[in-house]
Structure formats: structure tokens, C-alpha cells
Design a protein around this motif. Structure first.
Motif, PDB file in Angstrom:
ATOM      1  N   GLN A  86       8.245  25.134 -72.216  1.00 21.16           N
ATOM      2  CA  GLN A  86       8.316  23.889 -71.455  1.00 21.16           C
ATOM      3  C   GLN A  86       8.229  22.674 -72.376  1.00 21.16           C
ATOM      4  N   SER A  87       7.417  22.768 -73.425  1.00 23.11           N
ATOM      5  CA  SER A  87       7.318  21.674 -74.378  1.00 23.11           C
ATOM      6  C   SER A  87       8.642  21.480 -75.111  1.00 23.11           C
ATOM      7  N   LEU A  88       9.245  22.614 -75.534  1.00 26.09           N
ATOM      8  CA  LEU A  88      10.547  22.514 -76.185  1.00 26.09           C
ATOM      9  C   LEU A  88      11.591  21.947 -75.232  1.00 26.09           C
ATOM     10  N   PHE A  89      11.533  22.379 -73.985  1.00 24.43           N
ATOM     11  CA  PHE A  89      12.466  21.888 -72.967  1.00 24.43           C
ATOM     12  C   PHE A  89      12.332  20.374 -72.801  1.00 24.43           C
ATOM     13  N   ALA A  90      11.072  19.923 -72.694  1.00 19.00           N
ATOM     14  CA  ALA A  90      10.835  18.495 -72.454  1.00 19.00           C
ATOM     15  C   ALA A  90      11.260  17.647 -73.643  1.00 19.00           C
ATOM     16  N   GLN A  91      11.079  18.167 -74.878  1.00 17.46           N
ATOM     17  CA  GLN A  91      11.330  17.370 -76.071  1.00 17.46           C
ATOM     18  C   GLN A  91      12.707  17.603 -76.676  1.00 17.46           C
ATOM     19  N   ALA A  92      13.512  18.441 -76.061  1.00 20.79           N
ATOM     20  CA  ALA A  92      14.824  18.751 -76.624  1.00 20.79           C
ATOM     21  C   ALA A  92      15.666  17.482 -76.738  1.00 20.79           C
ATOM     22  N   PRO A  93      16.396  17.293 -77.851  1.00 24.93           N
ATOM     23  CA  PRO A  93      17.218  16.079 -78.006  1.00 24.93           C
ATOM     24  C   PRO A  93      18.380  16.026 -77.023  1.00 24.93           C
ATOM     25  N   GLY A  94      18.911  17.190 -76.664  1.00 23.57           N
ATOM     26  CA  GLY A  94      19.965  17.213 -75.658  1.00 23.57           C
ATOM     27  C   GLY A  94      19.372  17.133 -74.266  1.00 23.57           C
ATOM     28  N   PHE A  95      20.173  16.660 -73.298  1.00 28.08           N
ATOM     29  CA  PHE A  95      19.658  16.577 -71.932  1.00 28.08           C
ATOM     30  C   PHE A  95      19.741  17.958 -71.270  1.00 28.08           C
ATOM     31  N   MET A  96      18.707  18.290 -70.471  1.00 29.00           N
ATOM     32  CA  MET A  96      18.640  19.575 -69.779  1.00 29.00           C
ATOM     33  C   MET A  96      18.027  19.372 -68.401  1.00 29.00           C
ATOM     34  N   ALA A  97      18.493  20.174 -67.448  1.00 29.45           N
ATOM     35  CA  ALA A  97      17.941  20.144 -66.091  1.00 29.45           C
ATOM     36  C   ALA A  97      18.231  21.479 -65.428  1.00 29.45           C
ATOM     37  N   VAL A  98      17.406  21.790 -64.434  1.00 34.83           N
ATOM     38  CA  VAL A  98      17.599  23.004 -63.630  1.00 34.83           C
ATOM     39  C   VAL A  98      17.682  22.573 -62.182  1.00 34.83           C
ATOM     40  N   VAL A  99      18.753  22.998 -61.513  1.00 32.00           N
ATOM     41  CA  VAL A  99      18.891  22.728 -60.083  1.00 32.00           C
ATOM     42  C   VAL A  99      18.922  24.067 -59.358  1.00 32.00           C
ATOM     43  N   THR A 155      20.823  31.914 -58.304  1.00 32.36           N
ATOM     44  CA  THR A 155      19.758  31.140 -57.656  1.00 32.36           C
ATOM     45  C   THR A 155      19.814  29.658 -58.009  1.00 32.36           C
ATOM     46  N   GLY A 156      20.561  29.289 -59.033  1.00 30.17           N
ATOM     47  CA  GLY A 156      20.626  27.880 -59.430  1.00 30.17           C
ATOM     48  C   GLY A 156      21.565  27.696 -60.597  1.00 30.17           C
ATOM     49  N   VAL A 157      21.519  26.490 -61.163  1.00 31.92           N
ATOM     50  CA  VAL A 157      22.401  26.147 -62.282  1.00 31.92           C
ATOM     51  C   VAL A 157      21.559  25.451 -63.350  1.00 31.92           C
ATOM     52  N   PHE A 158      21.749  25.901 -64.591  1.00 39.15           N
ATOM     53  CA  PHE A 158      21.105  25.266 -65.737  1.00 39.15           C
ATOM     54  C   PHE A 158      22.107  24.290 -66.356  1.00 39.15           C
ATOM     55  N   VAL A 159      21.695  23.028 -66.492  1.00 34.06           N
ATOM     56  CA  VAL A 159      22.556  21.969 -67.025  1.00 34.06           C
ATOM     57  C   VAL A 159      22.058  21.599 -68.416  1.00 34.06           C
ATOM     58  N   GLN A 160      22.952  21.628 -69.375  1.00 39.25           N
ATOM     59  CA  GLN A 160      22.580  21.294 -70.754  1.00 39.25           C
ATOM     60  C   GLN A 160      23.753  20.596 -71.427  1.00 39.25           C
ATOM     61  N   GLY A 161      23.428  19.548 -72.220  1.00 32.32           N
ATOM     62  CA  GLY A 161      24.528  18.870 -72.897  1.00 32.32           C
ATOM     63  C   GLY A 161      24.057  17.741 -73.791  1.00 32.32           C
ATOM     64  N   HIS A 162      25.023  16.946 -74.260  1.00 38.07           N
ATOM     65  CA  HIS A 162      24.763  15.835 -75.176  1.00 38.07           C
ATOM     66  C   HIS A 162      25.611  14.636 -74.764  1.00 38.07           C
ATOM     67  N   ASP A 163      25.040  13.463 -74.953  1.00 34.89           N
ATOM     68  CA  ASP A 163      25.767  12.211 -74.739  1.00 34.89           C
ATOM     69  C   ASP A 163      26.576  11.911 -76.006  1.00 34.89           C
ATOM     70  N   VAL A 164      27.900  11.974 -75.914  1.00 33.80           N
ATOM     71  CA  VAL A 164      28.770  11.770 -77.078  1.00 33.80           C
ATOM     72  C   VAL A 164      29.557  10.468 -76.941  1.00 33.80           C
ATOM     73  N   THR A 165      28.993   9.513 -76.200  1.00 32.15           N
ATOM     74  CA  THR A 165      29.718   8.256 -75.958  1.00 32.15           C
ATOM     75  C   THR A 165      30.024   7.542 -77.261  1.00 32.15           C
ATOM     76  N   GLU A 166      28.996   7.373 -78.118  1.00 32.79           N
ATOM     77  CA  GLU A 166      29.217   6.655 -79.367  1.00 32.79           C
ATOM     78  C   GLU A 166      30.207   7.396 -80.267  1.00 32.79           C
ATOM     79  N   LYS A 167      30.099   8.721 -80.282  1.00 28.03           N
ATOM     80  CA  LYS A 167      31.043   9.510 -81.074  1.00 28.03           C
ATOM     81  C   LYS A 167      32.464   9.323 -80.552  1.00 28.03           C
ATOM     82  N   ARG A 168      32.611   9.333 -79.213  1.00 26.72           N
ATOM     83  CA  ARG A 168      33.936   9.158 -78.615  1.00 26.72           C
ATOM     84  C   ARG A 168      34.499   7.770 -78.939  1.00 26.72           C
ATOM     85  N   ARG A 169      33.636   6.756 -78.855  1.00 23.64           N
ATOM     86  CA  ARG A 169      34.105   5.403 -79.165  1.00 23.64           C
ATOM     87  C   ARG A 169      34.532   5.296 -80.621  1.00 23.64           C
TER      88      ARG A 169
END
Length: 721
Positions: free
Chosen positions: A195-208, A299-313
Motif C-alpha cells: 500500500q505504501s508503494l502504491f500510494a507513493q508510486a510516481p505513476g498514477f494508479m487506481a482500482v475501481v 471484479t474490477g479494473v486496475f488503472v495504471q499509467g503516466h502523464d506524458v503531456t510534456e513529452k507529447r508537447r
């Protein structure tokens, strides 16, 4: 009693319980009879850990009547400070995870009927009861009193039990319970670390969870990405309402329905972040990973990813640069060529300005000497005119012709001085519209019948700061030049408009100006002619058809007025001369002030300082003829010696430009230092500005006898009050 948390927190069950949907109070449900009839102890708590219901088996094992515990908090009804934290942790874990939590064994003291606390051992299971929106509504606690088993185990360990098979069975049971608790401790530690790793991960993560995609977990990066905090237990469609129509709801539905992972790269998303008025466009790399239960169901979906806006720009900018690199090179090349052309143009303008300055210095000196000659001729003629008999018409005709030639020469020198910027201008606020209109008759007479003449004035035309006489002369010179450039007829247009110029003006002008343009449809100029058009005495006209001073007067007048003049012309396409004059902050005068009549006469003693051997005798004769007593010196130094010696003088009349240490202006200052009340009149054939700056009266050469008499008389009267 209470199903407390294990001595070390127990690992929640991995299997998700079937939710019991509760939208009304427990008393309205049919399960009360079931709970009452069950031989197993059950108690129901709300989310604040208040007891809302308990069955008979629970009341029996805890030794409390229903009215003693219903409506009271669990820890108020069953206080035990030593073990309360373990029980509370289990309840809170159920609320946080919305999953079943089991406590294998925990000691908890029970007071029955007000008696002393009785230490009991319990095993409990806590099951969440979910509401329709997926949130925890109640906690169902199943409690088992295992005190006797614990006592058997203790007895077996002390050797007090002779039944070896029973002793072995109890020992195995407690050994398994201890293994379960130790395992739960390890699992909890691992869970906390994850849970600590989950909370502090640099990429965004969520469970629905579930088909409605209810947020169960989200780390700090995810909350920062969406700009919201209070999302746990809420549906994706409720929290991220702005995703409607962007396809993300449909992707989640598909992953949940099919169990197929979805990976997206550089996906554009519009998010209403941090209550901004407009949605922010972001680019994301993300994965929708289905969460699959042991039975294969999603039972659900795990969402994980990165914001690449600056890289895209950055990539877009790099691609734009790469795609248009050749265009940029062409633009830079064109800019370099334009800069080189501009440099050549500025260099040519500088050379032209230097040439004009050199010619100006030359013409200024020539005009000065020429004015002295004209002054001598004018004085001689006027003296002779006084001696011509009234009936000698032939002599008077000759005098008039000579005086006309002198006046013409004076105008030529004025034009030369204007070009050389030595002619003293008398600027005032000029109404350009009214001034040009008043010249319309003169201009029409100067043109021919085969030339169409038109005037165009912009509305709200500003007044110009200029010498009105020189302005009219400049307009007339331009009109005459335009006429001569249209031998077969054509059109002449005079235009006036306002022109505010900023710091980027290519001609170096800045400020508010009045633009006067004189355009013709004549023969135009070649580049060579255009380059020399402002030079004095340069003309393409036949001998006797022009002096070559018209355009030079225009140029000198514009520059001396603080403005600019330039020519746009091509052979066969006509000519446009533009005259820029600074905007005046004053209001134009209406009407013309009357010119006072010259006063002839004298009787005063005049100290004349004039070095020119031709001019001096003529001026002496004129002054004596007017009745003045004259004492003459050739230098300012001589005159100053006379003044210091107390020479009786009523007025000082001195030339400005003279040889010696002092000029006329310095002499005037020194004379007034000796005699502050001494009247002073200066004269010059060069520039009036040097003397006028000190507030002295200046008489420009060549002057008429009447003008001289008027200037001397005015200064004498002024000094005597």
C-alpha cells in the motif's frame, strides 16, 4: 461479544462476500428472526461502531441484556483498554476495504451482571453490509467464545490432562491458530508495504470495483492528475463527469465485460482540474487491467499509467521544427537578405545625410557672404533712390529692377539657408487644412489647364508645428515641380492625414506627425535622379527653367522643423513626395497679426560693429541719412574697449559673425554686463537662431532701410520704457 481484531491484525478474506444491500433500518428487515434463531452469536454495528442489533446467542455468551448494549458504542458496552485497539483496527479495516476481516484469537474481558471482569478468549469474523451505492452501511460480527479451548490448551501444556488424544488435538488446534496469526502478521506487513508503494508510486494508479466502476483505491499521483480528493466509494461517472463523450466510460465497460486488457498511448483527455474554468487537455499512457477472481469472474479494473503531456508537447514541437526546418531556413535566409538590404539602405541614407550635411555647411557659408553682398547693394540702391528726382521715371525703373533682383537673390539665399538648416524658422501651430485651402487659388494659377487638381484631407486632422511661410513655400515648390513633371497634362493630388509612429519606424521617426503628400502622374524619376533630387542646384530642367532649390528647400524645411521628407518615384509612374511635420500641441491662431509700420528717424548715437568693408560704409551712410550719429568699429574687441572706456552710446548695432575673440552675441552679453540698459540690435546673413536664443532683437540680411529704422526705433523705445 465483539469480534475483535487479532493480536496482530488479521489478513482480510481474499474472497469477496456477497453484499447484503441495506437501504432501511435493520428493524425493517426479515433477517431479524434468522439472527435471533441462529445458535451462533451475532451483533450488528453501524459505521460509528454503535451496536444496533444483537441476537440471543450473542446476549447469552456476553452475559448482557439487549437494553444494556443496544444503542451504545461497542467499546462503551465492552470496555477493555488493553485489547480495544486490535478490535477497532479490524472494524476500520472493514470500512476501508469493504471486505470481510477475521480475528482468529484475542483475549477480551467481559463483566457479567456488574461483576468483576472475566477474561474470555474470542474468535470473530467481521462482514461488511453494503448499501446500494457500494459503501459500507453496517458491520455484521460473528463471535465465538473459545475460552474453554484456550483453557484446555493451557492445561495440556502444564501436563494436567491425562487424555492424551484430547491433549494432542487441542495442541494441534492452537498450533494452527498460532500459525494463522503469524501468517496474518506477515501478510499485513506485506500489505502495508504494498500500500505504501502504491500510494507513493510516481505513476498514477487506481482500482475501481464492480460494473459501476466504484473507486476503491487511488494513489496521490492519480488524485493530483484528476484534481480531486474525495473519490473513494464513488462511481467514475460521478467523479469524472467531464469524461462523457470521450470514450473512457466505454473502455472501462469493455474491459470489465470481456476481461481483456486495454493499453493506450498518447491518448488525449480533457479534465476539469482544480476547479479551472476551462478543461485541461492532457496526454496519457495508461493500462486498464481487469481484476480476476479465483472463479475467473472480473471484479474490477486496475488503472495504471503516466502523464506524458510534456513529452507529447516536446515531440510535437520537435516534429514541427523538423517538418518546417526548410521553411525556417528560407525565412532566415530571406531575413538575412532583407537585413543586408536594410543595412545597404541605411548606409546609403547615411552617406546621403553626410553629403547633405557637407553641402549644407558649404551653402550656409555661401549664403552668408551672398547676403552681405546683397545688403551692400540694397543699401546703395536705397540711398540712391533718395536722390532720384521725382520726375526721373527711367532712374526709378532701373532702381525697381535692381531692388527686384536683390529680393530675388534674398529668396534664393533663404532657400539655401533652409536646406542648410541655418535659416531661423518661426514655428507655430499651423492648421494644415485651412492653410492649403487658402492656397488653392495660388496653386490653381501655378498649374496649367490640362492638369486636374484635387485636395484630400483626413477627418480630425492635427495641427502641425511649423513655420507657416516656409510651409506654404514648400507646398508651392512641390506643386510647381509636379506641374513641370507633367508636360502633357495629368493629375495632381495633395493629401493630408495624421500619422502616429512607434519606435519601430524604419526612418527613425517616433511620435505624432502630420503627413502631407503631393502626388503627380508625371514622368517620374530614375533611381539616379531620385538619389540627388534634394541636392541644392540639382535640376533636370532646361537652363532658365529652374534653380534646383525647390526640393532642397522642402527637405531643409522638414528636417529643421523636426520632421522628415522623402520621395517615392519610378520612371513613367509618377512621383509622390511625402512631408512629415511634427504634431503641434497648441491651437492654431485665427487671423494674421498686423505688421507695424517702420519708423524712420533717429537722433541717437549708434555704435556700429561691422567687419565687411563693403557693407560697413553702406550701413553707416544709411544710418547717418536716417539722422543717427554713428561710431564704427570693425571687431567686437574694439567695440568692447570703447564701451569699457565710457564711450557715449545710445544703441549697439552689431553683426553676429565677425573675426576676433568675440562674436556679436558675446559682445551683446558683455555690453549688457557693463550697461544693463543699453539697447542692442544684431544683424546676420547666416542664422538668426544663435542670437535669438538670448532673446536679442535680430535683423536678418539683406534688410530694407525701413526695416532697419523700425528695429532700431523699437529697441530704443523698449529700453526706455
Amino acid at each position: 461479544m465483539s469480534g475483535l481484531m487479532d493480536a496482530a491484525p488479521a489478513r482480510p478474506d481474499t474472497a469477496r462476500p456477497e453484499p447484503l444491500v441495506v437501504d432501511r433500518a435493520l428493524s425493517d428487515l426479515d433477517c431479524r428472526a434468522l439472527l435471533r434463531a441462529s445458535p451462533n452469536p451475532y451483533v450488528v454495528l453501524d459505521c460509528s461502531f454503535t451496536i444496533v442489533a444483537a441476537n440471543d446467542a450473542y446476549l447469552r455468551v456476553t452475559g448482557h441484556p439487549a437494553d444494556a448494549i443496544i444503542g451504545r458504542g461497542m467499546f462503551e458496552a465492552f470496555p477493555d483498554r488493553e485489547n480495544e485497539p486490535q478490535l477497532r483496527a479490524s472494524f476500520e479495516r472493514v470500512l476501508r476495504t469493504r471486505r470481510r476481516d477475521t480475528i482468529a484469537l484475542i483475549p477480551y474481558a467481559i463483566s457479567r451482571d456488574g461483576g468483576p471482569p472475566d477474561l474470555r478468549y474470542w474468535s470473530a469474523t467481521h462482514t461488511p453490509v453494503l448499501a446500494g451505492d457500494g459503501s459500507v452501511s453496517l458491520i455484521l460480527q460473528h463471535t465465538v467464545d473459545v475460552t474453554e479451548l484456550q483453557q484446555l490448551r493451557a492445561a495440556a501444556e502444564s501436563g494436567g490432562i491425562r487424555d492424551q488424544p484430547s491433549q494432542q488435538a487441542e495442541s494441534d488446534l492452537w498450533q494452527r491458530a498460532r500459525i494463522v496469526q503469524e501468517t496474518n502478521l506477515l501478510l499485513d506487513a506485506e500489505r502495508d508495504r504494498l500500500q505504501s508503494l502504491f500510494a507513493q508510486a510516481p505513476g498514477f494508479m487506481a482500482v475501481v470495483r464492480g460494473p459501476d466502476h466504484v473507486f476503491e483505491m487511488a494513489n496521490a499521483a492519480y488524485l493530483s492528475l484528476i484534481g480531486r480528493q474525495d473519490i473513494i466509494g464513488r462511481r467514475v461517472r460521478e467523479v469524472l463527469w467531464e469524461l462523457e463523450g470521450q470514450g473512457f466510460y466505454e473502455l472501462l465497460d469493455k474491459v470489465y465485460r470481456t476481461g481483456t486488457t486495454y493499453s493506450g498511448r498518447d491518448i488525449r483527455i480533457l479534465l476539469q482540474r482544480h476547479r479551472d474554468p476551462d478543461p485541461a487537455a492532457l496526454y496519457l499512457d495508461f493500462v486498464y487491467q481487469p481484476l480476476v477472481a479465483a472463479d475467473g469472474s472480473v471484479t474490477g479494473v486496475f488503472v495504471q499509467g503516466h502523464d506524458v503531456t510534456e513529452k507529447r508537447r516536446a515531440q510535437d514541437e520537435l516534429e514541427l521544427y523538423r517538418t518546417h526546418l526548410e521553411d525556417l531556413v528560407r525565412e532566415r535566409t530571406a531575413a538575412l537578405a532583407a537585413s543586408e538590404a536594410r543595412r545597404a539602405e541605411v548606409q546609403a541614407a547615411l552617406l546621403q545625410a553626410q553629403k547633405a550635411e557637407a553641402i549644407g555647411q558649404l551653402t550656409g557659408g555661401v549664403a552668408h557672404d551672398f547676403n552681405n553682398l546683397l545688403q551692400a547693394l540694397s543699401g546703395c540702391l536705397q540711398m540712391l533712390s533718395r536722390r532720384i528726382p521725382a520726375d526721373d521715371d527711367r532712374s526709378r525703373t532701373l532702381f525697381a529692377a535692381g531692388q527686384q533682383a536683390i529680393d530675388r537673390g534674398a529668396k534664393l539665399t533663404q532657400q539655401l539657408m533652409a536646406f542648410a538648416r541655418r535659416q531661423a524658422l518661426r514655428p507655430e501651430a499651423v492648421d494644415v487644412h485651412d492653410r492649403i485651402l487658402s492656397m488653392s487659388g495660388l496653386l490653381s494659377r501655378a498649374l496649367r489647364a490640362d492638369i486636374r487638381f484635387d485636395m484630400r484631407f483626413a477627418p480630425g486632422l492635427w495641427p502641425a508645428e511649423a513655420d507657416p511661410t516656409q510651409f506654404e513655400l514648400a507646398v508651392l515648390n512641390l506643386a510647381v515641380n509636379a506641374r513641370d513633371a507633367m508636360p502633357a497634362g495629368g493629375q495632381l493630388v495633395i493629401t493630408a492625414s495624421n500619422l502616429p509612429l512607434g519606435p519601430g519606424d524604419p526612418r527613425g521617426q517616433e511620435g505624432d506627425y502630420v503627413r502631407v503628400e503631393v502626388a503627380d502622374t508625371g514622368t517620374g524619376m530614375s533611381a539616379a535622379v531620385r538619389e540627388r533630387a534634394f541636392d541644392p542646384f540639382f535640376t533636370t530642367k532646361a537652363v532658365g527653367k529652374g534653380t534646383g532649390l525647390g526640393l532642397s528647400q522642402v527637405y531643409g524645411f522638414a528636417r529643421q522643423s523636426g520632421g522628415q521628407a522623402w520621395i517615392d518615384s519610378e520612371e513613367g509612374r509618377g512621383t509622390r513626395v511625402t512631408l512629415l511635420l511634427p504634431r503641434s500641441q497648441r491651437q492654431p491662431r485665427r487671423g494674421v497679426a498686423p505688421v507695424p509700420a517702420a519708423v524712420v528717424g533717429g537722433g541717437w548715437r549708434v555704435l556700429l560693429v561691422e567687419d565687411d568693408p563693403v557693407v560697413a560704409p553702406t550701413v553707416c551712410a544709411v544710418l547717418e541719412d536716417l539722422g543717427y550719429s554713428v561710431r564704427r568699429t570693425t571687431t567686437a574687441d574694439e567695440a568692447l574697449i570703447l564701451l569699457q572706456a565710457g564711450e557715449p552710446v545710445d544703441l549697439l548695432f552689431t553683426d553676429v559673425v565677425m573675426p576676433g575673440a568675440l562674436d556679436g552675441v558675446a559682445l551683446a552679453r558683455a555690453a549688457r554686463a557693463i550697461r544693463p540698459d543699453l539697447p542692442v540690435v544684431l544683424t546676420t546673413g547666416y542664422s538668426e537662431e544663435v542670437a535669438a536664443a538670448d532673446g536679442l532683437t535680430v535683423l536678418p540680411k539683406p534688410y530694407q532701410v525701413q526695416a532697419l529704422a523700425a528695429a532700431l526705433d523699437s529697441e530704443l523705445r523698449r529700453s526706455r520704457g
